[in-house]
Design a protein around this motif. Sequence first.
Motif, PDB file in Angstrom:
ATOM      1  N   THR A 168       1.158  -7.660   3.618  1.00 52.85           N
ATOM      2  CA  THR A 168       0.580  -7.977   2.312  1.00 52.85           C
ATOM      3  C   THR A 168       0.123  -6.716   1.604  1.00 52.85           C
ATOM      4  OG1 THR A 168      -0.198 -10.064   3.276  1.00 52.85           O
ATOM      5  CG2 THR A 168      -1.103  -9.441   1.138  1.00 52.85           C
ATOM      6  N   SER A 169       0.784  -6.381   0.507  1.00 51.80           N
ATOM      7  CA  SER A 169       0.491  -5.123  -0.190  1.00 51.80           C
ATOM      8  C   SER A 169      -0.919  -5.087  -0.748  1.00 51.80           C
ATOM      9  CB  SER A 169       1.508  -4.905  -1.312  1.00 51.80           C
ATOM     10  OG  SER A 169       1.479  -5.974  -2.241  1.00 51.80           O
TER      11      SER A 169
ATOM     12  N   LEU B 170      -3.311  -4.117   1.920  1.00 58.36           N
ATOM     13  CA  LEU B 170      -3.154  -2.702   2.258  1.00 58.36           C
ATOM     14  C   LEU B 170      -3.846  -1.804   1.249  1.00 58.36           C
ATOM     15  CD1 LEU B 170       0.560  -2.333   3.448  1.00 58.36           C
ATOM     16  CD2 LEU B 170      -1.512  -2.164   4.828  1.00 58.36           C
ATOM     17  N   GLU B 171      -3.689  -2.118  -0.022  1.00 55.94           N
ATOM     18  CA  GLU B 171      -4.307  -1.282  -1.056  1.00 55.94           C
ATOM     19  C   GLU B 171      -5.826  -1.329  -0.960  1.00 55.94           C
ATOM     20  OE1 GLU B 171      -2.987   0.934  -2.872  1.00 55.94           O
ATOM     21  OE2 GLU B 171      -0.946   0.460  -2.244  1.00 55.94           O
TER      22      GLU B 171
ATOM     23  N   CYS C 178       0.598   3.626   2.350  1.00 52.80           N
ATOM     24  CA  CYS C 178       0.748   2.189   2.584  1.00 52.80           C
ATOM     25  C   CYS C 178       2.229   1.811   2.641  1.00 52.80           C
ATOM     26  CB  CYS C 178       0.066   1.392   1.476  1.00 52.80           C
ATOM     27  SG  CYS C 178      -1.714   1.612   1.396  1.00 52.80           S
TER      28      CYS C 178
ATOM     29  N   THR D 163       4.435  -1.664   3.083  1.00 49.81           N
ATOM     30  CA  THR D 163       4.455  -3.117   3.193  1.00 49.81           C
ATOM     31  C   THR D 163       5.707  -3.543   3.952  1.00 49.81           C
ATOM     32  OG1 THR D 163       3.303  -3.302   1.068  1.00 49.81           O
ATOM     33  CG2 THR D 163       4.383  -5.285   1.909  1.00 49.81           C
TER      34      THR D 163
END
Length: 243
Positions: free
Chosen positions: A42-43, A46-47, A62, A64
Amino acid sequence: MRHIILVTGAGKGIGKAIAVEFARYSERNPSFEPVLVLASRTSGDLETAAAECRKYGAETDCITTDIAEAANAVRLAETVIERYGTVDCLVNNAGVGRFKPFTELTEEDFDYTVATNLKGTFFLTQKLFPVMEQQRKGHIFFVTSIAAEKAFKTSSIYSMTKFAQKGLLEALRLYARECNVRITNVMPGAVYTPMWGEVPEEMQSMMMMPEDIASAVSGAYFLPERTSVEELVIRPVGGDINE
């Protein structure tokens, strides 16, 4: 000194806490310069994790991906090597579970759990270990579970995969000892993470937090390279939940 650290399942829970702990350590110890490669499905997660790490001045990257697909696990390893030329630490944290009575578990539950916990972990590690072997240093953490040694009635498939992870890391350690690579099996008990879903407050008060596991992992990593913590068994002080 620059350290390339890959953490899978880094968007939340224990993985995120481990990444943040490394970042915090770098703020207190300027000679430690981590590049935190954060991988997750899940981006957005991560951010968020990366932003927290950056607060402490740590460099982040990061990626994904879903390592449940073996090709993705291999591609993740190749990307790290292409970008950085090496890897110093791999934290195999990505993991999933379906928790039901034994007779209610389905083939889809089986495939879902095995794909990430076994296939993804295996092929990612297989691709990165030779890099550590060649440089004769490195550290691989497997975040398994106390379910790698102790079965629970609703965790048939999950426990099966965690027992298998333990078998994998024990076999890998036979190779690692020949090239000064450290292998650590991290076996947490009940940790309050999203995997548990809705948890009553009374039960939450009995559980550990992801930060508890992260501090133990960083402690093992920062020991002298001549020293290997082979197992970290970390339980709530009151013992296992639903024992």
